[in-house]
Write an enzyme that holds these catalytic residues in place. Structure first.
Site, short mmCIF file in Angstrom:
data_model
loop_
_atom_site.label_atom_id
_atom_site.label_comp_id
_atom_site.label_asym_id
_atom_site.label_seq_id
_atom_site.Cartn_x
_atom_site.Cartn_y
_atom_site.Cartn_z
N ASP A 109 17.27 -9.70 21.16
CA ASP A 109 16.31 -10.71 21.63
C ASP A 109 15.32 -10.98 20.50
O ASP A 109 15.20 -10.18 19.56
CB ASP A 109 15.59 -10.14 22.86
CG ASP A 109 14.55 -11.09 23.41
OD1 ASP A 109 14.76 -12.32 23.36
OD2 ASP A 109 13.51 -10.59 23.88
N LYS A 124 22.60 -15.42 27.15
CA LYS A 124 22.76 -14.14 26.45
C LYS A 124 24.00 -13.40 26.94
O LYS A 124 24.82 -12.94 26.14
CB LYS A 124 21.49 -13.30 26.61
CG LYS A 124 20.28 -13.99 25.99
CD LYS A 124 19.04 -13.13 26.08
CE LYS A 124 17.83 -13.91 25.56
NZ LYS A 124 16.65 -13.08 25.37
N GLU A 167 11.72 -12.89 20.91
CA GLU A 167 10.31 -12.75 21.27
C GLU A 167 10.05 -11.43 21.98
O GLU A 167 10.79 -11.04 22.88
CB GLU A 167 9.88 -13.92 22.16
CG GLU A 167 9.85 -15.24 21.44
CD GLU A 167 9.40 -16.37 22.36
OE1 GLU A 167 8.22 -16.41 22.69
OE2 GLU A 167 10.26 -17.19 22.73
N SER A 176 18.36 -15.82 21.81
CA SER A 176 17.03 -16.09 22.34
C SER A 176 17.05 -17.29 23.27
O SER A 176 17.81 -18.23 23.06
CB SER A 176 16.05 -16.35 21.19
OG SER A 176 14.78 -16.71 21.68
N ASP A 177 16.18 -17.26 24.28
CA ASP A 177 16.00 -18.43 25.14
C ASP A 177 14.90 -19.34 24.60
O ASP A 177 14.47 -20.26 25.30
CB ASP A 177 15.69 -17.99 26.57
CG ASP A 177 16.95 -17.58 27.32
OD1 ASP A 177 18.04 -18.04 26.93
OD2 ASP A 177 16.85 -16.81 28.29
#
Length: 199
Positions: free
Chosen positions: A7, A133, A9, A90-91
Site C-alpha cells: 500500500d 488490490k 498512503e 494504491s487506491d
C-alpha cells in the site's frame, strides 16, 4: 517467483487527505480508508466537501508538493527492490501519486485516475478495476507469482489475506484487534525482516 505488493498512503507516505485536511482547515477531510471501508462512499463524501468549499485538484496538489515519504521509506523500498520485484497498489490517483513517486525514485504503482474539469474541479474518478488490490494480487498469482503484501487499512485486507505472506504495517489498533492472525509491524526494519523471511 515472488512479488511484493505494498500500500502507499500510511505505509510509504503520509495520508494525503489528512495532510490536505490540515492544510485547508477542513477536519471532515481527515476521514480515510482506515475509517470507512466503502471506498465509493468515502470518495462521494470527499468530493462533496471539496465542491462545498470550492476546492479542486490544484489546491490538493499544492499540499502534496510539500509531503515527503515517511522517514525510512525510501531506504526500505530501495533495499526491498534490490531483493525482489515490488509493486505499489494504491487506491489513490495518478494526479496525486506522481510527485510522491518521484521522491521514491519511481517505483511501479498501480492506482486510479481522477476526472477533472478545466476549472480544476474534481468531478469524479475512475477506478482501475473492482476491488483493485485483491483483483491485482489474484491476477499476479494467475501468471505465476507468489505475492507478499503489506498495508494498513480496510482496503488492504483482501490482498494481505490472499497472499502467501501478508502483514499489517502502521495499522490502527482496531484493525489489529479485529485481525489478530495477521502479523503487525510499526518499523520498516521489522517489515523488511518479515518480508525477507517470506521470500
Amino acid at each position: 517467483m515472488n512479488i511484493v505488493c505494498l500500500d502507499m498512503e500510511g505505509v510509504l507516505v503520509p495520508e494525503i487527505w489528512i495532510a490536505f485536511a490540515e492544510a485547508s482547515g477542513i477536519p471532515e477531510l481527515r476521514r480515510t480508508t482506515r475509517d470507512e471501508p466503502d471506498y465509493d462512499k468515502l470518495m462521494a463524501y470527499r468530493l462533496g466537501i471539496l465542491k462545498e468549499h470550492g476546492l479542486g485538484l490544484r489546491e490538493i496538489q499544492a499540499t502534496i508538493a510539500k509531503i515527503d515519504p515517511l522517514p525510512g521509506a525510501k531506504a526500505f523500498l530501495d533495499e526491498l527492490r534490490s531483493l525482489t520485484q515490488v509493486i505499489i497498489l494504491s487506491d489513490t490517483f495518478e494526479q496525486f501519486a506522481k510527485p510522491l513517486m518521484e521522491k521514491l525514485c519511481w517505483p511501479t504503482i498501480f492506482c486510479n485516475t481522477l476526472e477533472v474539469a478545466e476549472s480544476g474541479e474534481i468531478t469524479g474518478y475512475q477506478m482501475r478495476c473492482e476491488k483493485s488490490k485483491l483483483t491485482t494480487v489474484k491476477a499476479l498469482q494467475s501468471i505465476g507469482f507468489d505475492t507478499i503484501a503489506a498495508g494498513d487499512s480496510f482496503n488492504d485486507l483482501g490482498m494481505i489475506q490472499a497472499s502467501k505472506a501478508g502483514f499489517l504495517f502502521k495499522s490502527t489498533e482496531q484493525i489489529k484487534k479485529d485481525y489478530p492472525q495477521l502479523p503487525a509491524y510499526e518499523e520498516f526494519d521489522e517489515l523488511l525482516s518479515a518480508i525477507k523471511a517470506a521470500l
